[in-house]
Motif scaffolding. Structure first.
Motif, PDB file in Angstrom:
ATOM      1  N   GLU A  43       7.760 -16.882 -10.969  1.00  0.00           N
ATOM      2  CA  GLU A  43       8.993 -16.388 -10.351  1.00  0.00           C
ATOM      3  C   GLU A  43       9.266 -14.912 -10.677  1.00  0.00           C
ATOM      4  OE1 GLU A  43      11.334 -18.695  -8.813  1.00  0.00           O
ATOM      5  OE2 GLU A  43       9.732 -20.172  -8.894  1.00  0.00           O
ATOM      6  N   LEU A  44       8.587 -14.378 -11.666  1.00  0.00           N
ATOM      7  CA  LEU A  44       8.928 -13.044 -12.167  1.00  0.00           C
ATOM      8  C   LEU A  44       8.708 -11.945 -11.133  1.00  0.00           C
ATOM      9  CD1 LEU A  44       9.980 -11.358 -14.510  1.00  0.00           C
ATOM     10  CD2 LEU A  44       7.632 -11.221 -15.378  1.00  0.00           C
ATOM     11  N   ALA A  45       7.674 -12.016 -10.352  1.00  0.00           N
ATOM     12  CA  ALA A  45       7.383 -10.945  -9.380  1.00  0.00           C
ATOM     13  C   ALA A  45       8.542 -10.727  -8.423  1.00  0.00           C
ATOM     14  CB  ALA A  45       6.105 -11.260  -8.608  1.00  0.00           C
ATOM     15  N   SER A  46       9.199 -11.785  -8.026  1.00  0.00           N
ATOM     16  CA  SER A  46      10.317 -11.655  -7.086  1.00  0.00           C
ATOM     17  C   SER A  46      11.614 -11.237  -7.781  1.00  0.00           C
ATOM     18  CB  SER A  46      10.539 -12.971  -6.337  1.00  0.00           C
ATOM     19  OG  SER A  46      10.944 -13.984  -7.226  1.00  0.00           O
ATOM     20  N   LYS A  47      11.603 -11.192  -9.115  1.00  0.00           N
ATOM     21  CA  LYS A  47      12.812 -10.854  -9.864  1.00  0.00           C
ATOM     22  C   LYS A  47      12.672  -9.570 -10.683  1.00  0.00           C
ATOM     23  CE  LYS A  47      14.282 -15.627 -10.134  1.00  0.00           C
ATOM     24  NZ  LYS A  47      14.688 -16.739 -10.948  1.00  0.00           N
ATOM     25  N   LEU A  48      11.646  -8.777 -10.416  1.00  0.00           N
ATOM     26  CA  LEU A  48      11.448  -7.559 -11.193  1.00  0.00           C
ATOM     27  C   LEU A  48      12.635  -6.603 -11.089  1.00  0.00           C
ATOM     28  CD1 LEU A  48       7.647  -6.832 -10.702  1.00  0.00           C
ATOM     29  CD2 LEU A  48       8.815  -7.675 -12.749  1.00  0.00           C
ATOM     30  N   ASP A  49      13.284  -6.568  -9.937  1.00  0.00           N
ATOM     31  CA  ASP A  49      14.452  -5.698  -9.780  1.00  0.00           C
ATOM     32  C   ASP A  49      15.660  -6.208 -10.557  1.00  0.00           C
ATOM     33  OD1 ASP A  49      13.068  -3.957  -8.144  1.00  0.00           O
ATOM     34  OD2 ASP A  49      13.696  -4.962  -6.295  1.00  0.00           O
ATOM     35  N   ASP A  50      15.633  -7.474 -10.967  1.00  0.00           N
ATOM     36  CA  ASP A  50      16.742  -8.061 -11.720  1.00  0.00           C
ATOM     37  C   ASP A  50      16.604  -7.886 -13.228  1.00  0.00           C
ATOM     38  OD1 ASP A  50      17.725  -8.959  -9.287  1.00  0.00           O
ATOM     39  OD2 ASP A  50      16.769 -10.929  -9.476  1.00  0.00           O
ATOM     40  N   VAL A  51      15.451  -7.383 -13.687  1.00  0.00           N
ATOM     41  CA  VAL A  51      15.229  -7.233 -15.122  1.00  0.00           C
ATOM     42  C   VAL A  51      16.189  -6.184 -15.675  1.00  0.00           C
ATOM     43  CG1 VAL A  51      13.595  -6.552 -16.917  1.00  0.00           C
ATOM     44  CG2 VAL A  51      12.818  -7.940 -14.986  1.00  0.00           C
ATOM     45  N   ALA A  52      16.946  -6.583 -16.701  1.00  0.00           N
ATOM     46  CA  ALA A  52      17.920  -5.681 -17.319  1.00  0.00           C
ATOM     47  C   ALA A  52      17.578  -5.353 -18.764  1.00  0.00           C
ATOM     48  CB  ALA A  52      19.312  -6.304 -17.256  1.00  0.00           C
ATOM     49  N   ARG A  53      16.765  -6.209 -19.400  1.00  0.00           N
ATOM     50  CA  ARG A  53      16.446  -6.006 -20.812  1.00  0.00           C
ATOM     51  C   ARG A  53      15.066  -6.573 -21.118  1.00  0.00           C
ATOM     52  NH1 ARG A  53      20.607  -7.202 -25.613  1.00  0.00           N
ATOM     53  NH2 ARG A  53      21.011  -5.022 -25.173  1.00  0.00           N
ATOM     54  N   HIS A  83      10.099   5.295 -22.009  1.00  0.00           N
ATOM     55  CA  HIS A  83       9.063   5.610 -21.024  1.00  0.00           C
ATOM     56  C   HIS A  83       9.090   4.549 -19.925  1.00  0.00           C
ATOM     57  CE1 HIS A  83       7.435   8.718 -23.602  1.00  0.00           C
ATOM     58  NE2 HIS A  83       7.427   7.848 -24.605  1.00  0.00           N
ATOM     59  N   ALA A  84       9.720   4.871 -18.825  1.00  0.00           N
ATOM     60  CA  ALA A  84       9.902   3.907 -17.733  1.00  0.00           C
ATOM     61  C   ALA A  84       8.576   3.400 -17.192  1.00  0.00           C
ATOM     62  CB  ALA A  84      10.733   4.528 -16.616  1.00  0.00           C
ATOM     63  N   ASN A  85       7.575   4.269 -17.085  1.00  0.00           N
ATOM     64  CA  ASN A  85       6.280   3.849 -16.538  1.00  0.00           C
ATOM     65  C   ASN A  85       5.628   2.773 -17.398  1.00  0.00           C
ATOM     66  OD1 ASN A  85       6.524   5.576 -14.381  1.00  0.00           O
ATOM     67  ND2 ASN A  85       5.207   7.164 -15.255  1.00  0.00           N
ATOM     68  N   ALA A  86       5.701   2.928 -18.712  1.00  0.00           N
ATOM     69  CA  ALA A  86       5.104   1.931 -19.609  1.00  0.00           C
ATOM     70  C   ALA A  86       5.810   0.584 -19.465  1.00  0.00           C
ATOM     71  CB  ALA A  86       5.166   2.419 -21.056  1.00  0.00           C
ATOM     72  N   ILE A  87       7.123   0.619 -19.319  1.00  0.00           N
ATOM     73  CA  ILE A  87       7.890  -0.626 -19.168  1.00  0.00           C
ATOM     74  C   ILE A  87       7.559  -1.275 -17.829  1.00  0.00           C
ATOM     75  CG2 ILE A  87      10.208  -1.618 -19.010  1.00  0.00           C
ATOM     76  CD1 ILE A  87      11.084   0.816 -20.800  1.00  0.00           C
ATOM     77  N   GLN A  88       7.505  -0.485 -16.775  1.00  0.00           N
ATOM     78  CA  GLN A  88       7.176  -1.022 -15.454  1.00  0.00           C
ATOM     79  C   GLN A  88       5.770  -1.601 -15.425  1.00  0.00           C
ATOM     80  OE1 GLN A  88       8.064   2.478 -13.162  1.00  0.00           O
ATOM     81  NE2 GLN A  88      10.195   1.881 -12.846  1.00  0.00           N
ATOM     82  N   LEU A  90       4.166  -2.903 -17.984  1.00  0.00           N
ATOM     83  CA  LEU A  90       4.222  -4.160 -18.729  1.00  0.00           C
ATOM     84  C   LEU A  90       4.827  -5.268 -17.878  1.00  0.00           C
ATOM     85  CD1 LEU A  90       4.003  -5.937 -21.257  1.00  0.00           C
ATOM     86  CD2 LEU A  90       6.221  -5.007 -21.974  1.00  0.00           C
ATOM     87  N   LEU A  91       5.932  -4.978 -17.207  1.00  0.00           N
ATOM     88  CA  LEU A  91       6.586  -5.996 -16.374  1.00  0.00           C
ATOM     89  C   LEU A  91       5.686  -6.432 -15.223  1.00  0.00           C
ATOM     90  CD1 LEU A  91      10.219  -4.584 -16.284  1.00  0.00           C
ATOM     91  CD2 LEU A  91       9.403  -6.623 -17.498  1.00  0.00           C
ATOM     92  N   TYR A  92       5.001  -5.469 -14.608  1.00  0.00           N
ATOM     93  CA  TYR A  92       4.082  -5.820 -13.519  1.00  0.00           C
ATOM     94  C   TYR A  92       2.939  -6.690 -14.051  1.00  0.00           C
ATOM     95  CZ  TYR A  92       0.700  -5.518  -9.787  1.00  0.00           C
ATOM     96  OH  TYR A  92      -0.203  -5.851  -8.803  1.00  0.00           O
ATOM     97  N   ALA A  93       2.382  -6.305 -15.199  1.00  0.00           N
ATOM     98  CA  ALA A  93       1.286  -7.093 -15.788  1.00  0.00           C
ATOM     99  C   ALA A  93       1.753  -8.515 -16.106  1.00  0.00           C
ATOM    100  CB  ALA A  93       0.758  -6.404 -17.042  1.00  0.00           C
ATOM    101  N   LEU A  94       2.958  -8.664 -16.642  1.00  0.00           N
ATOM    102  CA  LEU A  94       3.492  -9.999 -16.921  1.00  0.00           C
ATOM    103  C   LEU A  94       3.652 -10.800 -15.636  1.00  0.00           C
ATOM    104  CD1 LEU A  94       6.248  -9.239 -19.582  1.00  0.00           C
ATOM    105  CD2 LEU A  94       4.203 -10.633 -19.932  1.00  0.00           C
ATOM    106  N   SER A  95       4.114 -10.151 -14.579  1.00  0.00           N
ATOM    107  CA  SER A  95       4.356 -10.869 -13.321  1.00  0.00           C
ATOM    108  C   SER A  95       3.066 -11.303 -12.639  1.00  0.00           C
ATOM    109  CB  SER A  95       5.190 -10.013 -12.368  1.00  0.00           C
ATOM    110  OG  SER A  95       4.425  -8.952 -11.844  1.00  0.00           O
TER     111      SER A  95
END
Length: 181
Positions: A43-53, A83-88, A90-95
């Motif tokens: 479900e994470l890929a569809s909720k990446l914009d909802d990630v707050a923390r 570093h926004a790119n590193a966080i993004q 990581l989130l993409y890799a998790l999704s």
């Protein structure tokens, strides 16, 4: 070689092959084959914009990354920009991360894969928790060591375990959770 020795060798070979087939069957029958190749967090890929923390824990260190109006910030550093790119990444890799191969379910073997309790001072494991703005958990993972082979021939891979589960996995993806955000 005598005929008798050749017969013993043939019998030993057949026994070894049967034992190997039985061992492989026992190992693969321990896990649900429907999980092979599935996403860790479908479900994470569809909720990446909802990630707050995003919270990272390793030993006594906790790093909390908060999404603010100005971008990502490190909570423990008085909201210093992260570093926004590193966080993004990581989130993409998790999704996109998928279960490739089941590994151990034995807690005494977790440390070898760096999947033991990440809150222990000597642990090399890292815990990653991803939350939405309401504090709901979108993803939670214990990240172990990288798989060197997958790092060289593909987009990467690491050993992982979902908190509260015994089963460990080799998972795909460039799952990097450094302290340098």
């Amino acid at each position: 070689m005598s005929r008798k020795a050749l017969s013993y060798l043939a019998i030993c070979t057949v026994i070894a092959v049967v034992a190997a087939i039985w061992a492989v069957h026992q190992e693969w029958s321990r896990w649900d084959s429907n999980q092979y190749g599935t996403k860790l967090f479908p479900e994470l890929a569809s909720k990446l914009d909802d990630v707050a923390r995003v919270r990272l824990r390793h030993g006594n260190t906790t790093i909390t990354l908060d999404r603010t109006a100005k971008g990502w910030a490190v909570h423990e550093a008085d909201d210093y920009p992260a570093h926004a790119n590193a966080i993004q990444e990581l989130l993409y890799a998790l999704s996109e991360s998928r279960r490739l191969e089941p590994k151990t379910q034995e807690a005494k073997k977790y440390a070898k894969l760096e999947l033991d309790d990440p809150t222990q001072p000597k642990s090399k494991a890292k815990r990653i928790d991803v939350f939405d703005k309401n504090g709901n958990t979108l993803a939670s993972l214990i990240l172990g060591k990288d798989n060197i082979l997958l790092q060289t021939i593909s987009d990467g891979g690491a050993y992982v375990r979902l908190p509260g589960q015994k089963q460990t996995w080799l998972a795909s993806g460039n799952l990097v959770a450094s302290d340098d955000f």
